[in-house]
Design a protein around this motif. Structure first.
Motif, PDB file in Angstrom:
ATOM      1  N   ARG A  10       0.824  -1.204   0.000  1.00  0.00           N
ATOM      2  CA  ARG A  10       0.000   0.000   0.000  1.00  0.00           C
ATOM      3  C   ARG A  10       0.862   1.260   0.000  1.00  0.00           C
ATOM      4  NH1 ARG A  10      -1.941  -0.653   4.455  1.00  0.00           N
ATOM      5  NH2 ARG A  10      -3.603  -2.087   3.814  1.00  0.00           N
ATOM      6  N   ASN A  11       1.907   1.272   0.799  1.00  0.00           N
ATOM      7  CA  ASN A  11       2.770   2.445   0.868  1.00  0.00           C
ATOM      8  C   ASN A  11       3.454   2.723  -0.466  1.00  0.00           C
ATOM      9  OD1 ASN A  11       2.119   2.887   3.540  1.00  0.00           O
ATOM     10  ND2 ASN A  11       3.893   1.783   4.343  1.00  0.00           N
ATOM     11  N   ASN A  12       3.845   1.664  -1.166  1.00  0.00           N
ATOM     12  CA  ASN A  12       4.460   1.846  -2.482  1.00  0.00           C
ATOM     13  C   ASN A  12       3.479   2.461  -3.474  1.00  0.00           C
ATOM     14  OD1 ASN A  12       6.960   0.824  -1.720  1.00  0.00           O
ATOM     15  ND2 ASN A  12       6.459  -1.272  -2.365  1.00  0.00           N
ATOM     16  N   ILE A  13       2.232   1.993  -3.436  1.00  0.00           N
ATOM     17  CA  ILE A  13       1.214   2.533  -4.349  1.00  0.00           C
ATOM     18  C   ILE A  13       0.888   3.976  -3.992  1.00  0.00           C
ATOM     19  CG2 ILE A  13      -1.155   2.276  -5.175  1.00  0.00           C
ATOM     20  CD1 ILE A  13      -0.862  -0.755  -4.605  1.00  0.00           C
ATOM     21  N   LEU A  14       0.753   4.267  -2.703  1.00  0.00           N
ATOM     22  CA  LEU A  14       0.453   5.636  -2.271  1.00  0.00           C
ATOM     23  C   LEU A  14       1.580   6.588  -2.656  1.00  0.00           C
ATOM     24  CD1 LEU A  14      -1.081   4.934   1.258  1.00  0.00           C
ATOM     25  CD2 LEU A  14      -2.279   5.883  -0.734  1.00  0.00           C
ATOM     26  N   SER A  15       2.818   6.142  -2.533  1.00  0.00           N
ATOM     27  CA  SER A  15       3.950   6.967  -2.918  1.00  0.00           C
ATOM     28  C   SER A  15       3.936   7.245  -4.418  1.00  0.00           C
ATOM     29  CB  SER A  15       5.256   6.276  -2.516  1.00  0.00           C
ATOM     30  OG  SER A  15       6.378   7.032  -2.922  1.00  0.00           O
ATOM     31  N   TYR A  16       3.620   6.211  -5.195  1.00  0.00           N
ATOM     32  CA  TYR A  16       3.523   6.368  -6.646  1.00  0.00           C
ATOM     33  C   TYR A  16       2.382   7.319  -7.008  1.00  0.00           C
ATOM     34  CZ  TYR A  16       2.917   5.002 -11.560  1.00  0.00           C
ATOM     35  OH  TYR A  16       2.787   5.011 -12.922  1.00  0.00           O
ATOM     36  N   LEU A  17       1.263   7.183  -6.306  1.00  0.00           N
ATOM     37  CA  LEU A  17       0.092   8.027  -6.558  1.00  0.00           C
ATOM     38  C   LEU A  17       0.427   9.505  -6.401  1.00  0.00           C
ATOM     39  CD1 LEU A  17      -2.975   8.343  -7.039  1.00  0.00           C
ATOM     40  CD2 LEU A  17      -3.305   7.942  -4.588  1.00  0.00           C
ATOM     41  N   ALA A  56      -9.287  -2.251  -2.775  1.00  0.00           N
ATOM     42  CA  ALA A  56      -8.436  -2.074  -3.956  1.00  0.00           C
ATOM     43  C   ALA A  56      -7.119  -2.836  -3.849  1.00  0.00           C
ATOM     44  CB  ALA A  56      -8.157  -0.596  -4.181  1.00  0.00           C
ATOM     45  N   THR A  57      -6.638  -3.303  -4.994  1.00  0.00           N
ATOM     46  CA  THR A  57      -5.305  -3.892  -5.091  1.00  0.00           C
ATOM     47  C   THR A  57      -4.366  -3.009  -5.905  1.00  0.00           C
ATOM     48  OG1 THR A  57      -5.921  -5.166  -7.058  1.00  0.00           O
ATOM     49  CG2 THR A  57      -6.195  -6.240  -4.916  1.00  0.00           C
ATOM     50  N   GLY A  58      -4.863  -1.845  -6.307  1.00  0.00           N
ATOM     51  CA  GLY A  58      -4.030  -0.935  -7.074  1.00  0.00           C
ATOM     52  C   GLY A  58      -4.833   0.190  -7.677  1.00  0.00           C
TER      53      GLY A  58
END
Length: 218
Positions: A10-17, A56-58
């Protein structure tokens, strides 16, 4: 309900977002699909963040006009990559690219100028090559692939390039007849469409267009 993502995922996706351009329309995805009502129109980013703590998964980008003219070229397998290489004739400007990590799978994002929008549409070819436009989305890096359980990964992290002429021509609506002059070639290409199969040849060439097999599937 069990959360779909680990804290690190989740943290990786949030950072990318946080780094995604404001002009891109996005939606949360579960697996490869948008699931919120009206996802095709995009989802508020605060809602997306909330969904990453739940179902969500992404995240996916809404393609086409809503995101300022971004097309995704989805190559789903070796045959799809071979056809893309054949159609491009080597004219492939470096652009933002990512993959699920599975062999012979990748997606490339290009920008299509607004002057072409009324003449193009999503094109799906039977070999697994797809040009995604209005009404579609593509799952973005760091989202979790439903089969591998691993995150999608960037393979070329650069700015999105303008689409070459062959991409625009591949997306032309069947009823549209246009010729594109490319600064990268010495001639004008003529494009033929036959159901879900696209054929390309130099101007003036004689082309026999076979009909696709009734059993052909994506």
């Amino acid at each position: 309900m069990k959360k779909q993502l680990s804290d690190s995922q989740r943290n990786n996706i949030l950072s990318y977002l946080e780094g995604i351009p404001a002009g891109w329309k996005l939606t949360p995805v579960r697996g490869k699909r948008g699931y919120l009502k009206g996802w095709q129109n995009g989802t508020d980013r605060e809602i997306i963040k909330q969904e990453l703590f739940d179902k969500a998964t992404g995240i996916g980008i809404i393609l086409g006009e809503l995101s300022g003219g971004i097309v995704a070229i989805d190559e789903d397998g070796e045959e799809a990559q071979a056809l893309a290489d054949e159609l491009s004739r080597g004219i492939n400007p470096p652009t933002y690219t990512f993959t699920s990590g599975r062999e012979h799978r990748r997606q490339r994002l290009y920008h299509i100028p607004q002057e072409h929008w009324e003449f193009i549409a999503t094109r799906r070819l039977s070999c697994g090559l797809e040009f995604r436009w209005n009404g579609t989305q593509s799952v973005l890096p760091y989202s979790i692939h439903p089969t591998t359980g691993q995150p999608y990964q960037e393979t070329c992290n650069i700015d999105i390039a303008e689409a070459p002429a062959w991409v625009i021509a591949a997306m032309m609506k069947p009823e549209t007849k246009r010729e594109f002059n490319s600064s990268n070639t010495r001639h004008t290409d003529t494009f033929w469409h036959s159901q879900s199969v696209l054929f390309v040849a130099p101007e003036g060439a004689k082309v026999v267009v076979p009909k696709p097999s009734p059993s052909a599937s994506r």
